[in-house]
Design a protein around this motif. Structure first.
Motif, PDB file in Angstrom:
ATOM      1  N   PRO A  92       1.002  -0.969  -0.379  1.00 43.20           N
ATOM      2  CA  PRO A  92       0.404  -0.168  -0.373  1.00 43.20           C
ATOM      3  C   PRO A  92       0.796   1.556   0.191  1.00 43.20           C
ATOM      4  CG  PRO A  92      -0.655  -1.504   1.491  1.00 43.20           C
ATOM      5  CD  PRO A  92       0.539  -2.368   1.429  1.00 43.20           C
ATOM      6  N   ALA A  93       0.542   2.276  -0.853  1.00 40.33           N
ATOM      7  CA  ALA A  93       1.607   3.211  -1.242  1.00 40.33           C
ATOM      8  C   ALA A  93       0.850   4.115  -0.370  1.00 40.33           C
ATOM      9  CB  ALA A  93       1.882   4.058  -2.528  1.00 40.33           C
ATOM     10  N   VAL A  94      -0.549   4.606  -0.302  1.00 43.65           N
ATOM     11  CA  VAL A  94      -1.621   5.629   0.512  1.00 43.65           C
ATOM     12  C   VAL A  94      -2.215   5.362   1.186  1.00 43.65           C
ATOM     13  CG1 VAL A  94      -3.258   7.036  -0.420  1.00 43.65           C
ATOM     14  CG2 VAL A  94      -1.749   6.368  -1.951  1.00 43.65           C
ATOM     15  N   THR A  95      -2.163   6.397   2.239  1.00 44.58           N
ATOM     16  CA  THR A  95      -2.139   6.275   3.986  1.00 44.58           C
ATOM     17  C   THR A  95      -3.879   5.826   4.163  1.00 44.58           C
ATOM     18  OG1 THR A  95      -0.410   7.848   4.616  1.00 44.58           O
ATOM     19  CG2 THR A  95      -2.255   6.974   6.662  1.00 44.58           C
ATOM     20  N   ASP A  96      -4.818   6.732   3.417  1.00 44.55           N
ATOM     21  CA  ASP A  96      -5.691   5.990   3.223  1.00 44.55           C
ATOM     22  C   ASP A  96      -6.197   5.860   2.454  1.00 44.55           C
ATOM     23  OD1 ASP A  96      -6.613   7.964   0.770  1.00 44.55           O
ATOM     24  OD2 ASP A  96      -7.028   9.903   1.597  1.00 44.55           O
ATOM     25  N   GLY A  97      -4.902   4.998   0.964  1.00 40.33           N
ATOM     26  CA  GLY A  97      -5.630   3.915   0.660  1.00 40.33           C
ATOM     27  C   GLY A  97      -6.518   4.274  -0.677  1.00 40.33           C
ATOM     28  N   SER A  98      -6.635   5.430  -0.436  1.00 40.17           N
ATOM     29  CA  SER A  98      -8.068   6.624  -1.997  1.00 40.17           C
ATOM     30  C   SER A  98      -7.222   7.276  -2.751  1.00 40.17           C
ATOM     31  CB  SER A  98      -8.836   5.975  -1.606  1.00 40.17           C
ATOM     32  OG  SER A  98      -9.326   7.792  -0.930  1.00 40.17           O
ATOM     33  N   SER A  99      -6.366   8.723  -1.239  1.00 45.05           N
ATOM     34  CA  SER A  99      -5.489   9.983  -2.398  1.00 45.05           C
ATOM     35  C   SER A  99      -4.577  10.206  -1.109  1.00 45.05           C
ATOM     36  CB  SER A  99      -7.072  10.776  -2.259  1.00 45.05           C
ATOM     37  OG  SER A  99      -7.107  10.938  -0.795  1.00 45.05           O
ATOM     38  N   PHE A 100      -3.895  11.309  -2.185  1.00 47.90           N
ATOM     39  CA  PHE A 100      -2.715  12.063  -1.630  1.00 47.90           C
ATOM     40  C   PHE A 100      -2.864  13.136  -1.870  1.00 47.90           C
ATOM     41  CE2 PHE A 100      -1.162  10.039  -5.626  1.00 47.90           C
ATOM     42  CZ  PHE A 100      -0.552  10.945  -5.758  1.00 47.90           C
ATOM     43  N   ASP A 101      -1.775  14.143  -1.355  1.00 47.46           N
ATOM     44  CA  ASP A 101      -1.945  15.861  -2.047  1.00 47.46           C
ATOM     45  C   ASP A 101      -0.561  15.532  -2.803  1.00 47.46           C
ATOM     46  OD1 ASP A 101      -4.209  16.362  -0.839  1.00 47.46           O
ATOM     47  OD2 ASP A 101      -3.409  17.385   1.332  1.00 47.46           O
TER      48      ASP A 101
ATOM     49  N   THR B 114      -5.097  17.411  -4.662  1.00 47.71           N
ATOM     50  CA  THR B 114      -5.566  16.575  -3.821  1.00 47.71           C
ATOM     51  C   THR B 114      -5.748  15.444  -5.246  1.00 47.71           C
ATOM     52  OG1 THR B 114      -6.376  17.022  -2.062  1.00 47.71           O
ATOM     53  CG2 THR B 114      -7.273  15.201  -2.497  1.00 47.71           C
ATOM     54  N   LEU B 115      -4.974  14.291  -5.103  1.00 47.29           N
ATOM     55  CA  LEU B 115      -4.997  13.301  -6.535  1.00 47.29           C
ATOM     56  C   LEU B 115      -5.434  12.059  -5.765  1.00 47.29           C
ATOM     57  CD1 LEU B 115      -1.226  13.971  -8.174  1.00 47.29           C
ATOM     58  CD2 LEU B 115      -3.247  15.220  -8.142  1.00 47.29           C
ATOM     59  N   SER B 116      -6.729  11.638  -6.616  1.00 56.35           N
ATOM     60  CA  SER B 116      -7.290  10.210  -6.436  1.00 56.35           C
ATOM     61  C   SER B 116      -6.907   8.839  -6.845  1.00 56.35           C
ATOM     62  CB  SER B 116      -9.193  10.215  -5.963  1.00 56.35           C
ATOM     63  OG  SER B 116      -9.425  11.459  -5.605  1.00 56.35           O
ATOM     64  N   LEU B 117      -6.604   7.924  -6.047  1.00 56.52           N
ATOM     65  CA  LEU B 117      -6.317   6.698  -7.098  1.00 56.52           C
ATOM     66  C   LEU B 117      -7.546   5.898  -7.418  1.00 56.52           C
ATOM     67  CD1 LEU B 117      -3.958   5.496  -3.914  1.00 56.52           C
ATOM     68  CD2 LEU B 117      -3.337   6.897  -5.916  1.00 56.52           C
ATOM     69  N   ASP B 118      -6.592   5.295  -9.102  1.00 61.96           N
ATOM     70  CA  ASP B 118      -7.707   4.521  -9.494  1.00 61.96           C
ATOM     71  C   ASP B 118      -8.375   3.102  -8.284  1.00 61.96           C
ATOM     72  OD1 ASP B 118      -8.102   5.764 -11.417  1.00 61.96           O
ATOM     73  OD2 ASP B 118      -6.199   4.055 -12.457  1.00 61.96           O
ATOM     74  N   ASP B 119      -9.721   2.289  -8.489  1.00 64.63           N
ATOM     75  CA  ASP B 119      -9.880   1.710  -8.051  1.00 64.63           C
ATOM     76  C   ASP B 119      -9.111   0.323  -7.951  1.00 64.63           C
ATOM     77  OD1 ASP B 119     -12.168   2.789  -7.420  1.00 64.63           O
ATOM     78  OD2 ASP B 119     -13.280   1.395  -9.321  1.00 64.63           O
ATOM     79  N   ASP B 120      -8.037  -0.131  -6.631  1.00 62.56           N
ATOM     80  CA  ASP B 120      -7.948  -0.782  -6.130  1.00 62.56           C
ATOM     81  C   ASP B 120      -6.652  -0.585  -6.773  1.00 62.56           C
ATOM     82  OD1 ASP B 120      -9.567  -2.711  -5.267  1.00 62.56           O
ATOM     83  OD2 ASP B 120     -10.320  -3.230  -7.148  1.00 62.56           O
ATOM     84  N   ALA B 121      -6.113   0.511  -6.836  1.00 66.93           N
ATOM     85  CA  ALA B 121      -4.994   0.967  -7.281  1.00 66.93           C
ATOM     86  C   ALA B 121      -3.554   1.986  -6.132  1.00 66.93           C
ATOM     87  CB  ALA B 121      -4.471   1.754  -8.105  1.00 66.93           C
ATOM     88  N   ASN B 122      -3.862   1.547  -4.597  1.00 64.37           N
ATOM     89  CA  ASN B 122      -3.295   1.650  -3.855  1.00 64.37           C
ATOM     90  C   ASN B 122      -1.899   0.726  -3.976  1.00 64.37           C
ATOM     91  OD1 ASN B 122      -2.095   2.901  -1.731  1.00 64.37           O
ATOM     92  ND2 ASN B 122      -3.764   1.914  -0.015  1.00 64.37           N
TER      93      ASN B 122
END
Length: 446
Positions: free
Chosen positions: A117-126, A139-147
């Protein structure tokens, strides 16, 4: 449709006879075609001369513009620093050291595995680009199942914020590498919200030139890239490596001005040569033969142009004297000659005087001559070409009219000869009948 019997009754080759008559009657049309050919040849010659005179106009105008005399050339004492000067750059020099080169900001973040897992909350990072009050956070959002590290790289690249990312496979696992697309301190960036704290691999920094000792009257000049503009008016400096005590100097580019003078002389000679070729006097190859010369032989318009160009040189300029002082003079065969060394010497001694002699003298005179010849409305060559084009059009119309007349005449002759052959055929038939009747009567009488 007229059908010709072809002389079966009369024994006359009516087809050949009709062709001969049409050929004789088409003499006026043949004369018109000859005129079209002559006008086309002369018009082409006028257009060629006009093209040469336009080249002279361009070359002369280039030296009547003030900017042409502001050509500057920049030099650098270091192969690691390049310098270029634009028109109007001020002469002078500056000595400096390249103390810093610009860098693009780069971060790396290491992960244990590609599916870590690369992002703490699993869905977005700044992603924050810039520094201080100019910084912008997105704020950038990850695609589904792309953490994953690759998911973060995809989100950064998709956002198109001037930052690019990639995942590099190393011996210790995948490393997310992020770099700014531009160099300079203003293009640094930070990432927050990742499960691994990014490390600064290369800090974004500006390039820097240091002039003298900043603590004792010197100063520094920075740039986001390795190219500096505005440090010296009209000069661009590009640093390729760190370097000490580099001197960039700017001087008048006299070589460039001399090249424009040579171009002016070449253009004038090109026009004179073309005029001479086109207006060459006719010479008979044998007694009684038609003289053969240039297509504009004896034409006053082009001969006058030649005379005016030569006078522009031979007359010099009032208050200055002969253009020989500039290295420009006439040769015995009626051409212009340019001596570059003489020009450069005269220009070095008195630039303003030489500029005035050329801009308001030599070049101005040749500009006037070429403008009077090539102006799109009132130019003497322009009017000749337009007149010739109009005449060619009118003659071609007359030729077309003759095509119709001759076609009608051929049809009429074909009908006349066909009627004659038909009449002769009837007479011959009647004669044969009478002969046969007479022969039969004589036979019965016997």
């Amino acid at each position: 449709m007229v059908t010709s019997i072809g002389g079966l009754s009369s024994g006359i080759d009516t087809t050949s006879l009709i062709n001969s008559l049409i050929q004789a009657e088409s003499a006026p049309q043949t004369a018109l075609k000859t005129k079209v050919s002559d006008y086309t040849t002369s018009n082409s010659a006028y257009q060629t001369v006009n093209g040469k005179m336009k080249a002279l106009l361009t070359a002369s105008q280039d030296l009547t513009k003030a900017d042409s005399w502001k050509a500057a050339k920049a030099t650098s004492t270091s192969t690691d620093v390049a310098a270029t000067a634009s028109t109007g750059a001020q002469t002078g020099d500056m000595t400096f050291s390249v103390t810093k080169l610009a860098n693009a900001h780069r971060l790396t973040a290491a992960f244990a595995a590609t599916d870590t897992p690369a992002v703490t909350d699993g869905s977005s990072f700044d992603l924050t680009v810039g520094t201080g009050p100019d910084a912008t956070t997105t704020t950038l959002s990850l695609d589904d199942d792309a953490n994953t590290p690759q998911g973060v790289a995809n989100a950064i690249n998709k956002a198109n914020l001037g930052v690019r990312a990639s995942v590099v496979t190393t011996d210790s696992g995948p490393v997310l590498q992020i770099a700014s697309g531009k160099t300079g301190a203003a293009n640094t960036f930070t990432l927050s919200g990742l499960t691994t704290d990014p490390k600064v691999m290369t800090a974004g920094s500006d390039a820097e030139l240091t002039v003298g000792d900043p603590s004792a009257g010197g100063f520094k000049v920075s740039s986001p890239g390795n190219t500096f503009t505005g440090v010296m008016p009209g000069v661009t400096i590009t640093a390729n490596k760190l370097a000490n005590n580099v001197t960039v100097g700017v001087n008048n580019d006299t070589e460039a001005i001399a090249a424009k003078m040579q171009a002016l002389v070449d253009a004038a000679n090109g026009s004179l040569a073309q005029i001479s070729l086109s207006s060459a006097a006719g010479v008979s190859s044998s007694s009684g033969a038609k003289p053969t010369g240039g297509p504009l032989s004896g034409d006053y318009t082009v001969r006058q142009l030649s005379s005016q160009m030569l006078s522009s040189v031979s007359n010099g300029k009032g208050g200055f004297g002969s253009f020989k002082q500039l290295g420009v003079q006439l040769t015995q065969d009626g051409k212009l000659q340019f001596n570059k060394d003489d020009f450069l010497k005269a220009y070095a001694e008195d630039p303003a005087k030489v500029q005035d002699a050329v801009s308001n003298g030599l070049a101005k005179s040749l500009e006037s001559v070429s403008t009077a010849a090539t102006d799109s409305v009132s130019g003497t060559l322009t009017q000749k070409i337009q007149s010739g084009t109009t005449m060619i059009s009118r003659l071609n119309k007359e030729i077309s009219d003759w095509d119709l007349k001759l076609a009608d005449r051929r049809s009429a002759l074909q009908r006349q000869f066909a009627s004659m052959e038909s009449a002769l055929s009837k007479i011959s038939s009647q004669s044969n009948w009478l002969s046969s009747q007479t022969a039969a009567s004589n036979s019965n009488g016997s």
